[in-house]
Scaffold this active site. Structure first.
Site, PDB file in Angstrom:
ATOM      1  N   LYS A 164     -14.139  -7.269  -7.007  1.00  0.00           N
ATOM      2  CA  LYS A 164     -14.487  -7.451  -5.602  1.00  0.00           C
ATOM      3  C   LYS A 164     -16.006  -7.553  -5.501  1.00  0.00           C
ATOM      4  O   LYS A 164     -16.721  -6.707  -6.051  1.00  0.00           O
ATOM      5  CB  LYS A 164     -13.989  -6.274  -4.749  1.00  0.00           C
ATOM      6  CG  LYS A 164     -12.474  -6.148  -4.685  1.00  0.00           C
ATOM      7  CD  LYS A 164     -12.067  -4.954  -3.835  1.00  0.00           C
ATOM      8  CE  LYS A 164     -10.562  -4.806  -3.756  1.00  0.00           C
ATOM      9  NZ  LYS A 164     -10.167  -3.591  -2.987  1.00  0.00           N
ATOM     10  N   LYS A 210       0.843  -1.194   0.000  1.00  0.00           N
ATOM     11  CA  LYS A 210       0.000   0.000   0.000  1.00  0.00           C
ATOM     12  C   LYS A 210       0.881   1.247   0.000  1.00  0.00           C
ATOM     13  O   LYS A 210       1.820   1.365   0.801  1.00  0.00           O
ATOM     14  CB  LYS A 210      -0.904   0.013   1.241  1.00  0.00           C
ATOM     15  CG  LYS A 210      -1.955  -1.088   1.258  1.00  0.00           C
ATOM     16  CD  LYS A 210      -3.018  -0.870   0.197  1.00  0.00           C
ATOM     17  CE  LYS A 210      -4.174  -1.841   0.351  1.00  0.00           C
ATOM     18  NZ  LYS A 210      -5.230  -1.628  -0.658  1.00  0.00           N
TER      19      LYS A 210
END
Length: 321
Positions: free
Chosen positions: A240, A144
């Site tokens: 997702k 990230k």
């Protein structure tokens, strides 16, 4: 048919941080659908990025008057977390009624063990070095990033995990200038994939950007209708279920994406094994699997999915499907 909604909280093993914020718990909505003695379950994680809250999602689900089919649900609720939980619960109910697993009902390949990426959340370079070193045995690390000091972070992670494949996820925190300025560094560090570098609302500069590293749409990709706006910008999409609104739409999205020559990642929000199980049914043929959420939990559900380091076993039928 009866539909019930429950709000649940699961502690994380450590704080999870991305460019937009952090969390210590997975706050999920669990849906139970019962009919003639059979019970199906589904889970979603409401996401503030998409203007969802526990309360708003619960209200959406409670607005549905049973009985309802998966096909009817597609028109009753928009793509998003609420429809995901209910859609997955209906799939699970059907398996209990028919005795057939979801992969057979959906004409999908039989489940197999797959390898997941493991997420190193956003922190200081030193802290990310320590976390990467602890997980350097994993074949794929997803890093990230936050738009500043990112080169330092990546150099630290690469030093800590020299043999791992690295994926970077900016969560919309870059500008096109960041890609241009840092691309040579990304190449030198062996970055294999760049996920959602620019904000979804202003990703048009990618139309003219020729990237030597594949770029994957996450926040820019929700359902099949998203694909028209992604061509020429992205090489890959991240599916997702909390974005697509359930397994039903995710299957449609997967098939249409492959037809249009997109590569596919199967991803997740930070939820429990119940949220991961439906996504696993699509993971067999995905180029990248990013279903590590249960590894980030301090506690999981009863009958959790089994993980062996970065290997994921098929979900137990006692959990879902």
């Amino acid at each position: 048919m009866q539909i019930s909604v429950k709000q649940e909280s699961f502690r994380l093993a450590k704080k999870f941080v991305i460019s937009r914020g952090s969390r210590d718990t997975a706050e999920v909505v669990t849906v139970t659908v019962s009919h003639d003695g059979h019970v199906g379950q589904g889970e979603c994680l409401p996401y503030q990025r998409y203007n969802e809250t526990i309360e708003s999602v619960s209200q959406q689900i409670q607005s549905i008057r049973p009985p309802i089919s998966r096909q009817e649900l597609m028109t009753e609720l928009p793509p998003g977390a609420a429809r995901n939980a209910l859609d997955c619960a209906l799939w699970d109910l059907t398996t209990k009624q028919t005795g057939k697993p979801v992969w057979q009902l959906a004409s999908l390949p039989p489940p197999q063990m797959v390898t997941t990426a493991y997420t190193i959340s956003l922190s200081s370079p030193d802290e990310m070095y320590a976390e990467a070193a602890k997980n350097s045995f994993r074949p794929i690390l997803k890093i990230k990033l936050g738009g500043t000091r990112d080169v330092e972070r990546l150099e630290a992670v690469r030093h800590a995990a020299p043999d791992s494949q690295l994926i970077i996820d900016a969560n919309e925190s870059f500008q096109i200038e960041d890609l241009e300025a840092n691309m040579s560094t990304f190449i030198n560090l062996g970055i294999k994939l760049i996920e959602q570098p620019l904000p979804a609302s202003s990703d048009s500069p990618l139309n003219d950007f020729k990237s030597p590293i594949p770029i994957c749409a996450d926040e820019s990709c929700h359902d099949v209708k998203s694909l028209d706006n992604l061509e020429r910008k992205y090489d890959m999409i991240n599916i997702k279920l909390d974005k697509s609104g359930g397994l039903t739409e995710a299957i449609r999205l997967y098939n249409e994406a492959v037809k249009r020559n997109f590569k596919v990642m199967i991803g997740c929000m930070v939820g429990t094994s119940l949220g991961i199980a439906p996504a696993l049914t699509l993971a067999v043929n995905a180029l990248v699997v990013d279903l590590d959420a249960p590894l980030l939990l301090y506690e999981d559900r009863k009958h959790p999915i089994r993980y062996d380091k970065s290997k994921i076993y098929p979900a137990p039928t006692a959990l879902w499907g």
